[in-house]
Design a protein around this motif. Structure first.
Motif, short mmCIF file in Angstrom:
data_model
loop_
_atom_site.label_atom_id
_atom_site.label_comp_id
_atom_site.label_asym_id
_atom_site.label_seq_id
_atom_site.Cartn_x
_atom_site.Cartn_y
_atom_site.Cartn_z
N PHE A 183 0.82 -1.21 0.00
CA PHE A 183 0.00 0.00 0.00
C PHE A 183 0.86 1.26 0.00
O PHE A 183 0.53 2.25 0.66
CB PHE A 183 -0.95 0.02 1.20
N GLY A 184 1.98 1.23 -0.72
CA GLY A 184 2.85 2.38 -0.80
C GLY A 184 3.87 2.48 0.32
O GLY A 184 4.69 3.39 0.31
N TYR A 185 3.83 1.57 1.27
CA TYR A 185 4.81 1.54 2.35
C TYR A 185 5.90 0.52 2.02
O TYR A 185 5.61 -0.59 1.57
CB TYR A 185 4.16 1.11 3.67
N GLY A 186 7.17 0.88 2.26
CA GLY A 186 8.24 -0.09 2.14
C GLY A 186 8.23 -1.02 3.34
O GLY A 186 8.01 -0.59 4.48
N VAL A 187 8.47 -2.32 3.10
CA VAL A 187 8.37 -3.31 4.17
C VAL A 187 9.57 -4.26 4.09
O VAL A 187 9.91 -4.75 3.02
CB VAL A 187 7.06 -4.13 4.07
N ASP A 188 10.20 -4.50 5.25
CA ASP A 188 11.22 -5.55 5.38
C ASP A 188 10.56 -6.79 5.96
O ASP A 188 9.79 -6.69 6.93
CB ASP A 188 12.35 -5.10 6.31
N VAL A 189 10.87 -7.95 5.39
CA VAL A 189 10.27 -9.20 5.85
C VAL A 189 11.37 -10.22 6.09
O VAL A 189 12.32 -10.32 5.31
CB VAL A 189 9.27 -9.76 4.81
N ILE A 190 11.25 -10.97 7.17
CA ILE A 190 12.16 -12.07 7.47
C ILE A 190 11.34 -13.35 7.57
O ILE A 190 10.38 -13.42 8.35
CB ILE A 190 12.94 -11.83 8.78
N ALA A 191 11.72 -14.36 6.79
CA ALA A 191 11.07 -15.67 6.83
C ALA A 191 11.99 -16.64 7.56
O ALA A 191 13.17 -16.75 7.22
CB ALA A 191 10.77 -16.16 5.42
N THR A 192 11.45 -17.35 8.55
CA THR A 192 12.23 -18.26 9.37
C THR A 192 11.65 -19.66 9.28
O THR A 192 10.44 -19.84 9.52
CB THR A 192 12.22 -17.81 10.85
N PRO A 193 12.47 -20.68 8.95
CA PRO A 193 11.95 -22.05 8.93
C PRO A 193 11.69 -22.53 10.35
O PRO A 193 12.56 -22.41 11.22
CB PRO A 193 13.07 -22.85 8.25
N THR A 194 10.50 -23.08 10.59
CA THR A 194 10.13 -23.45 11.96
C THR A 194 9.66 -24.89 12.09
O THR A 194 9.63 -25.41 13.21
CB THR A 194 9.01 -22.52 12.47
N HIS A 195 9.29 -25.53 11.00
CA HIS A 195 8.78 -26.91 11.10
C HIS A 195 9.10 -27.65 9.80
O HIS A 195 9.10 -27.05 8.72
CB HIS A 195 7.28 -26.91 11.37
N TYR A 196 9.33 -28.97 9.96
CA TYR A 196 9.78 -29.77 8.82
C TYR A 196 8.97 -31.06 8.76
O TYR A 196 8.80 -31.75 9.78
CB TYR A 196 11.27 -30.11 8.96
N THR A 197 8.47 -31.38 7.57
CA THR A 197 7.72 -32.61 7.36
C THR A 197 8.40 -33.40 6.25
O THR A 197 8.51 -32.93 5.11
CB THR A 197 6.26 -32.32 6.99
N TRP A 198 8.85 -34.63 6.59
CA TRP A 198 9.60 -35.47 5.67
C TRP A 198 8.69 -36.59 5.14
O TRP A 198 8.05 -37.29 5.92
CB TRP A 198 10.81 -36.10 6.36
N ASP A 199 8.67 -36.74 3.83
CA ASP A 199 7.91 -37.81 3.18
C ASP A 199 8.92 -38.70 2.47
O ASP A 199 9.61 -38.26 1.54
CB ASP A 199 6.90 -37.22 2.19
N PHE A 200 9.01 -39.98 2.89
CA PHE A 200 10.00 -40.89 2.33
C PHE A 200 9.45 -41.70 1.16
O PHE A 200 10.15 -42.55 0.60
CB PHE A 200 10.54 -41.79 3.43
N ASN A 201 8.19 -41.45 0.81
CA ASN A 201 7.59 -42.01 -0.40
C ASN A 201 7.68 -43.54 -0.48
O ASN A 201 7.91 -44.11 -1.56
CB ASN A 201 8.22 -41.38 -1.66
N ASP A 202 7.49 -44.17 0.66
CA ASP A 202 7.45 -45.64 0.65
C ASP A 202 6.17 -46.16 1.28
O ASP A 202 6.09 -47.32 1.69
CB ASP A 202 8.68 -46.21 1.38
N GLY A 203 5.17 -45.30 1.41
CA GLY A 203 3.91 -45.70 2.00
C GLY A 203 3.83 -45.51 3.50
O GLY A 203 2.78 -45.75 4.10
N SER A 204 4.91 -45.07 4.13
CA SER A 204 4.91 -44.85 5.58
C SER A 204 4.34 -43.48 5.90
O SER A 204 4.17 -42.62 5.03
CB SER A 204 6.34 -44.97 6.13
N ASP A 205 4.05 -43.25 7.20
CA ASP A 205 3.58 -41.94 7.63
C ASP A 205 4.71 -40.92 7.51
O ASP A 205 5.90 -41.26 7.62
CB ASP A 205 3.09 -42.00 9.08
N ASP A 206 4.34 -39.67 7.30
CA ASP A 206 5.33 -38.60 7.25
C ASP A 206 6.00 -38.44 8.61
O ASP A 206 5.41 -38.72 9.66
CB ASP A 206 4.69 -37.28 6.85
N LEU A 207 7.22 -37.97 8.58
CA LEU A 207 7.96 -37.65 9.80
C LEU A 207 7.91 -36.15 10.00
O LEU A 207 8.41 -35.38 9.18
CB LEU A 207 9.41 -38.14 9.68
#
Length: 290
Positions: A183-207
């Motif tokens: 909206f016409g304002y300059g903005v600084d943004v920081i993105a931080t990784p906080t959670h990880y979901t692993w899919d091993f693609n062998d039919g098991s549940d995600d980690l």
């Protein structure tokens, strides 16, 4: 903070007075309902700034905007230079703003033509905190940022892994910074990784974990494949955000998250069997029985 007021109080919040020579316009976009209109503190602030910057002669005022504590009230703590009859002070409760000075309500009055008398003052937006006057970086705004997906590291990393043995996975929890406009304002943004979901693609549940993983020998994120074959590992990272608007030193949290997805190259899950061999085979593996 939002203030509600009847449609009869202000005929239209989107006011364009092109039919009156010299008249200026203030565009206020508000959510409309059958019997009421709502205006956010930020929208009211944008309207006030537009109104104050439109004083280019010849100026024919068909409406006025003012900030005042209360209309037609004078006391030791609340003073107003606005005169005339006023609507009931809906939304006049003074908020607590975490030690900051609250912003006075925004009032408006209208008249049909330059020759008609002014109508009563009507409260457009009640008391607000300074942060309410600034634009909000929404979850949708945050999700549109070009966040780079993370790189997956596997241990061992040799194009294949052993069945029934730990396969270690990890990534770098590096923040990413962005510069954008809102909206016409300059903005600084920081993105931080906080959670990880692993899919091993062998039919098991995600980690699912809050840890980005650590390398061998102190590893804490791993998986044991129980069948041979070919697969690839997929990582979905959830990012939290905070932002700071130009002219304001406060960092604010983004209400909502963004996600990125990374995938490894395909690799094989193989089985290796150990067996005992004679000393002769160690000395000469080319013998027939070796």
């Amino acid at each position: 903070m939002r203030a509600r007021f009847g449609c009869g109080a202000i005929v239209a919040l989107l006011l364009i007075m092109g039919s009156v020579p010299g008249a200026h316009a203030v565009d206020i976009v508000a959510d409309a309902a059958e019997s009421a209109l709502e205006l956010s503190a930020f929208q009211g602030e944008r309207a006030l700034r537009s109104y104050l910057s439109a004083a280019v002669p010849p100026r024919v005022e068909l409406f006025q905007l003012r900030r005042a504590a209360l209309c037609n009230v004078t006391s030791g703590t609340l003073e107003s230079d606005i005169g005339g009859a006023c609507a009931p002070p809906d939304g006049s409760v003074v908020p607590a703003c975490d030690g900051e000075q609250p912003v006075q309500p925004l009032w408006r009055r209208d008249r049909g033509t330059p020759d008609t008398p002014w109508g009563p003052w009507q409260m457009v937006v009640g008391w607000a905190c300074p942060g309410d006057l600034l634009p909000t970086l929404t979850a949708a705004d945050f999700q549109r940022l070009p966040i780079t997906p993370q790189v997956i590291t596997m241990q061992p990393d040799r194009g294949w892994v052993l069945v029934n043995k730990e396969t270690i996975v990890l990534t770098e929890p590096v923040e990413q910074t962005f510069r954008t406009d809102l909206f016409g304002y300059g903005v600084d943004v920081i993105a931080t990784p906080t959670h990880y979901t692993w899919d091993f693609n062998d039919g098991s549940d995600d980690l699912s974990t809050d840890s980005p993983g650590t390398p061998y020998p102190e590893f804490d994120v791993f998986y044991v494949f129980t069948d041979t074959g070919t697969t690839a590992i997929e990582l979905t990272t959830t990012w939290s955000g905070r932002y700071r608007i130009d002219g304001d030193d406060t960092w604010r949290e983004v209400v909502g998250t963004a996600q990125t997805t990374s995938t490894t190259a395909e690799f094989e899950i193989v089985e290796r069997r150990s067996r005992l061999v004679a000393n002769d085979c160690i000395e000469d593996p080319s013998q027939p029985d070796c």
